[in-house]
Design a protein around this motif. Structure first.
Motif, PDB file in Angstrom:
ATOM      1  N   GLY A 133      -2.686  -1.033  24.020  1.00 22.74           N
ATOM      2  CA  GLY A 133      -3.320  -2.263  23.579  1.00 22.74           C
ATOM      3  C   GLY A 133      -3.168  -2.534  22.092  1.00 22.74           C
ATOM      4  N   GLU A 134      -2.720  -1.542  21.308  1.00 25.39           N
ATOM      5  CA  GLU A 134      -2.494  -1.747  19.880  1.00 25.39           C
ATOM      6  C   GLU A 134      -1.124  -2.376  19.654  1.00 25.39           C
ATOM      7  OE1 GLU A 134      -2.892   1.772  17.617  1.00 25.39           O
ATOM      8  OE2 GLU A 134      -5.080   1.857  17.798  1.00 25.39           O
ATOM      9  N   PRO A 135      -0.960  -3.123  18.545  1.00 21.87           N
ATOM     10  CA  PRO A 135       0.355  -3.702  18.251  1.00 21.87           C
ATOM     11  C   PRO A 135       1.395  -2.612  17.999  1.00 21.87           C
ATOM     12  CG  PRO A 135      -1.373  -4.753  16.948  1.00 21.87           C
ATOM     13  CD  PRO A 135      -1.993  -3.558  17.590  1.00 21.87           C
ATOM     14  N   LEU A 136       2.636  -2.948  18.237  1.00 27.86           N
ATOM     15  CA  LEU A 136       3.757  -2.084  17.884  1.00 27.86           C
ATOM     16  C   LEU A 136       4.028  -2.202  16.389  1.00 27.86           C
ATOM     17  CD1 LEU A 136       6.025  -3.124  20.884  1.00 27.86           C
ATOM     18  CD2 LEU A 136       4.844  -0.930  20.625  1.00 27.86           C
ATOM     19  N   PRO A 137       4.645  -1.196  15.764  1.00 24.22           N
ATOM     20  CA  PRO A 137       4.912  -1.293  14.324  1.00 24.22           C
ATOM     21  C   PRO A 137       5.963  -2.351  14.009  1.00 24.22           C
ATOM     22  CG  PRO A 137       5.860   0.719  15.231  1.00 24.22           C
ATOM     23  CD  PRO A 137       5.018   0.118  16.318  1.00 24.22           C
ATOM     24  N   LEU A 138       5.694  -3.139  12.984  1.00 25.18           N
ATOM     25  CA  LEU A 138       6.622  -4.186  12.541  1.00 25.18           C
ATOM     26  C   LEU A 138       7.601  -3.658  11.506  1.00 25.18           C
ATOM     27  CD1 LEU A 138       7.335  -7.265  12.627  1.00 25.18           C
ATOM     28  CD2 LEU A 138       5.620  -7.570  10.811  1.00 25.18           C
ATOM     29  N   SER A 139       7.202  -2.622  10.760  1.00 26.80           N
ATOM     30  CA  SER A 139       8.048  -2.095   9.687  1.00 26.80           C
ATOM     31  C   SER A 139       7.928  -0.576   9.652  1.00 26.80           C
ATOM     32  CB  SER A 139       7.625  -2.680   8.341  1.00 26.80           C
ATOM     33  OG  SER A 139       6.285  -2.327   8.050  1.00 26.80           O
ATOM     34  N   LEU A 140       8.826   0.064   8.897  1.00 27.67           N
ATOM     35  CA  LEU A 140       8.815   1.518   8.803  1.00 27.67           C
ATOM     36  C   LEU A 140       7.606   2.042   8.028  1.00 27.67           C
ATOM     37  CD1 LEU A 140      12.578   2.212   7.986  1.00 27.67           C
ATOM     38  CD2 LEU A 140      11.416   2.692  10.136  1.00 27.67           C
ATOM     39  N   PHE A 141       7.143   1.267   7.036  1.00 29.11           N
ATOM     40  CA  PHE A 141       6.069   1.719   6.156  1.00 29.11           C
ATOM     41  C   PHE A 141       4.964   0.678   6.120  1.00 29.11           C
ATOM     42  CE2 PHE A 141      10.164   3.101   4.260  1.00 29.11           C
ATOM     43  CZ  PHE A 141      10.049   4.466   4.506  1.00 29.11           C
ATOM     44  N   ASP A 142       3.709   1.143   6.190  1.00 26.92           N
ATOM     45  CA  ASP A 142       2.596   0.217   6.036  1.00 26.92           C
ATOM     46  C   ASP A 142       2.181   0.152   4.571  1.00 26.92           C
ATOM     47  OD1 ASP A 142       1.228   2.581   5.603  1.00 26.92           O
ATOM     48  OD2 ASP A 142      -0.082   2.393   7.340  1.00 26.92           O
ATOM     49  N   ALA A 143       1.155  -0.638   4.270  1.00 30.79           N
ATOM     50  CA  ALA A 143       0.799  -0.928   2.882  1.00 30.79           C
ATOM     51  C   ALA A 143       0.350   0.311   2.126  1.00 30.79           C
ATOM     52  CB  ALA A 143      -0.298  -1.994   2.846  1.00 30.79           C
ATOM     53  N   VAL A 144      -0.481   1.150   2.747  1.00 32.92           N
ATOM     54  CA  VAL A 144      -1.012   2.287   2.011  1.00 32.92           C
ATOM     55  C   VAL A 144       0.087   3.311   1.724  1.00 32.92           C
ATOM     56  CG1 VAL A 144      -1.743   3.683   4.006  1.00 32.92           C
ATOM     57  CG2 VAL A 144      -3.039   3.792   1.850  1.00 32.92           C
ATOM     58  N   ARG A 145       1.060   3.447   2.608  1.00 32.39           N
ATOM     59  CA  ARG A 145       2.216   4.332   2.355  1.00 32.39           C
ATOM     60  C   ARG A 145       3.052   3.790   1.210  1.00 32.39           C
ATOM     61  NH1 ARG A 145       6.252   6.578   0.959  1.00 32.39           N
ATOM     62  NH2 ARG A 145       7.711   7.790   2.250  1.00 32.39           N
ATOM     63  N   ILE A 146       3.254   2.481   1.184  1.00 29.31           N
ATOM     64  CA  ILE A 146       4.045   1.872   0.114  1.00 29.31           C
ATOM     65  C   ILE A 146       3.334   2.026  -1.228  1.00 29.31           C
ATOM     66  CG2 ILE A 146       4.924  -0.322  -0.782  1.00 29.31           C
ATOM     67  CD1 ILE A 146       5.444  -1.138   2.144  1.00 29.31           C
ATOM     68  N   ASP A 147       2.036   1.714  -1.274  1.00 31.20           N
ATOM     69  CA  ASP A 147       1.311   1.835  -2.541  1.00 31.20           C
ATOM     70  C   ASP A 147       1.322   3.259  -3.062  1.00 31.20           C
ATOM     71  OD1 ASP A 147       0.618  -0.704  -3.322  1.00 31.20           O
ATOM     72  OD2 ASP A 147      -1.303  -0.724  -2.287  1.00 31.20           O
ATOM     73  N   TYR A 148       1.230   4.223  -2.177  1.00 30.78           N
ATOM     74  CA  TYR A 148       1.308   5.631  -2.578  1.00 30.78           C
ATOM     75  C   TYR A 148       2.620   5.894  -3.316  1.00 30.78           C
ATOM     76  CZ  TYR A 148       2.110  10.667  -1.994  1.00 30.78           C
ATOM     77  OH  TYR A 148       2.410  11.991  -2.193  1.00 30.78           O
ATOM     78  N   SER A 149       3.732   5.429  -2.746  1.00 32.04           N
ATOM     79  CA  SER A 149       5.038   5.678  -3.353  1.00 32.04           C
ATOM     80  C   SER A 149       5.245   4.879  -4.638  1.00 32.04           C
ATOM     81  CB  SER A 149       6.154   5.351  -2.354  1.00 32.04           C
ATOM     82  OG  SER A 149       6.328   6.415  -1.442  1.00 32.04           O
ATOM     83  N   LEU A 150       4.700   3.674  -4.707  1.00 30.75           N
ATOM     84  CA  LEU A 150       4.864   2.881  -5.921  1.00 30.75           C
ATOM     85  C   LEU A 150       4.240   3.597  -7.124  1.00 30.75           C
ATOM     86  CD1 LEU A 150       4.200  -0.757  -4.634  1.00 30.75           C
ATOM     87  CD2 LEU A 150       6.359   0.526  -4.752  1.00 30.75           C
ATOM     88  N   LYS A 151       3.098   4.190  -6.925  1.00 31.21           N
ATOM     89  CA  LYS A 151       2.459   4.948  -8.003  1.00 31.21           C
ATOM     90  C   LYS A 151       3.267   6.201  -8.344  1.00 31.21           C
ATOM     91  CE  LYS A 151      -1.138   2.486  -9.059  1.00 31.21           C
ATOM     92  NZ  LYS A 151      -1.216   1.828 -10.386  1.00 31.21           N
ATOM     93  N   ARG A 152       3.806   6.873  -7.328  1.00 31.34           N
ATOM     94  CA  ARG A 152       4.589   8.080  -7.591  1.00 31.34           C
ATOM     95  C   ARG A 152       5.883   7.743  -8.325  1.00 31.34           C
ATOM     96  NH1 ARG A 152       1.417  11.471  -8.243  1.00 31.34           N
ATOM     97  NH2 ARG A 152       2.929  13.144  -7.967  1.00 31.34           N
TER      98      ARG A 152
END
Length: 485
Positions: A165-184
């Motif tokens: 019942g949950e949506p399928l993933p639209l992209s490889l990375f979600d927002a919190v994963r991306i923000d983590y890497s942007l800071k790193r």
């Protein structure tokens, strides 16, 4: 605002609006707490959420057959992901959404998600956390904090399975994963993540940095598309800046403070500039930086570094174009086991070989005598020579022609994270034939080869920039990919 059944343009605008509201509200609440210890209300905290992009595909008849490698559905369904920094990613988002709407008649909705924005991700500087004597533990009582349980690469690694019942993933990375890497990225490279260009060169030797900076300065003196060179520590050299002023910016750059300093030559024509990152030595650094660069969805990354030549016919300063990798780096064994083949990408190989011909002015047998195509061994042990007996057998079996410590990792990461990759190395020593690295061993021929090597990498990027549509290979996509590139 009606955020249902939107055009791609309206969807991106809605994402920008929701993200701006969420981050500005979170920043204001943080500032108020730091100065007056006023805690955010429940209504305010409900706004500290990433926007969510939802794309629905309802098939009517046969599903379209699309040759393109990305912006494709594996089947009908509801696909969703959280979004961060939508203003920066707007061109990327628009490209993906336009294809999905035009080819599949997809419906786009935008809404607030349930995923909270961790408060460190809206702070511009790390020292904000110490303002007013407030500890991170105290802030965690009232504001969302990063949770490692919510940050991962399960989608990219194929281990994610949505609940019924949950949506399928639209992209490889979600927002919190991306923000983590942007800071790193900012931590490791010394430059703001937004300065990173979509065409990336990775090297393991600082001399390439010197060459890149000089090449960049020359481009900024021309009446061309390049407009700025961004240096570690925040220094910027703008087009038309005097030589004295430019040199002052270069000399004041604190590049040595950063583990993997990055240099970004930007363009104003929308084609994307070039980034050079000195990743240092070893597979750990190679994995670390590519884990984070991947969230920016670059067009490609190319390894332009040094290697040991393994054949008698090779000379110091010759080139190696990798078409296969014997991966003894071990760092990705659990994610991309060594028995999984890492294919060479034809578009990258052709661009690198063509660029070598352009820069050297050689072709045919003359070029073959200086540029050899073959297997590269990537080791996690710089002193592999001390295990000569077992290494000798593997080198023979693999027919390897060069050895390094980064290329196989970078290629495997490109394969894993769906970023086109390639490797062109320069022979700096011949460990099997008595030509080992010694202080002062570099000669004039080797010095010339370093400058020429970088120019080949830059020329390859220029070729790929002109043929970008065919670059993103279906070799990098699996049978159940998220729609977004």
């Amino acid at each position: 605002m009606n955020n249902h059944n939107l055009t791609p343009e309206a969807a991106v605008a809605a994402l920008i609006d929701l993200h701006a509201t969420a981050t500005s509200t979170l920043k204001a609440a943080l500032e108020r707490y730091l100065t007056a210890r006023t805690t955010p209300t429940a209504e305010e905290r409900a706004l500290f959420r990433y926007p969510e992009l939802v794309v629905t595909y309802e098939a009517h008849g046969l599903q379209p057959v699309i040759a393109r490698a990305y912006a494709k559905f594996t089947g009908p369904g509801i696909y969703a992901t959280t979004i961060t920094q939508p203003s920066h990613f707007a061109p990327y988002l628009l490209q993906q959404l336009r294809y999905l709407v035009d080819d599949y008649g997809a419906r786009i909705d935008v809404r607030p998600s349930t995923q909270e924005i961790p408060y460190p991700y809206v702070l511009d500087k790390g020292d904000d956390l110490g303002a007013g004597g407030v500890s991170a533990a105290e802030l965690a009582l009232h504001f969302p904090v990063p949770q490692l349980s919510l940050v991962g690469d399960e989608i990219a690694d194929g281990t994610f399975s949505p609940e019924f019942g949950e949506p399928l993933p639209l992209s490889l990375f979600d927002a919190v994963r991306i923000d983590y890497s942007l800071k790193r990225l900012q931590h490791y490279t010394g430059t703001h993540w937004s300065k990173t260009q979509p065409w990336i060169l990775l090297t393991n030797y600082h001399r390439y940095v010197d060459q890149f900076v000089q090449w960049g300065l020359a481009r900024l003196q021309e009446n061309g598309p390049y407009d700025a060179l961004h240096l570690p520590g925040g220094g910027v050299i703008l087009r038309g800046m005097s030589e004295a002023s430019a040199m002052a910016v270069i000399e004041s750059s604190p590049w040595h403070r950063f583990q993997m300093p990055a240099y970004h030559l930007s363009r104003s024509d929308g084609q994307g500039g070039t980034t050079l990152v000195n990743i240092g030595v070893g597979p750990s650094n190679a994995k670390t930086i590519t884990d984070h660069l991947a969230v920016l969805r670059p067009h490609c990354w190319l390894m332009i570094g040094h290697c040991g030549g393994l054949r008698q016919s090779q000379r110091i300063g010759d080139y190696v174009l990798a078409h296969a990798y014997l991966r003894q780096d071990h760092i990705l064994d659990s994610l991309v086991p060594p028995d999984i083949p890492i294919p060479a990408l034809a578009e990258i190989q052709v661009a690198l070989q063509g660029a070598a011909a352009d820069v050297t002015g050689e072709e045919g047998e003359a070029l073959k005598s200086r540029l050899r195509t073959g297997t590269v061994v990537t080791n996690d042990d710089r002193n592999w020579e001390l295990r000569w007996t077992p290494e000798r057998k593997r080198i023979n079996l693999s027919r390897a022609i060069a050895v390094d410590m980064e290329s196989g990792t970078i290629a495997a990461q490109g394969y894993r994270l769906r970023v086109p990759y390639g490797t062109l190395l320069c022979v700096s020593d011949k460990p099997l034939h008595g030509e080992i690295k010694l202080p002062g061993a570099a000669n004039a021929f080797y010095d010339r080869a370093v400058g020429e090597h970088l120019l080949i990498g830059l020329a390859a990027v220029e070729r790929l920039r002109k043929e970008r549509a065919g670059l993103h290979s279906r070799k990098l996509r699996s049978f159940d990919e998220p729609p977004f590139r």
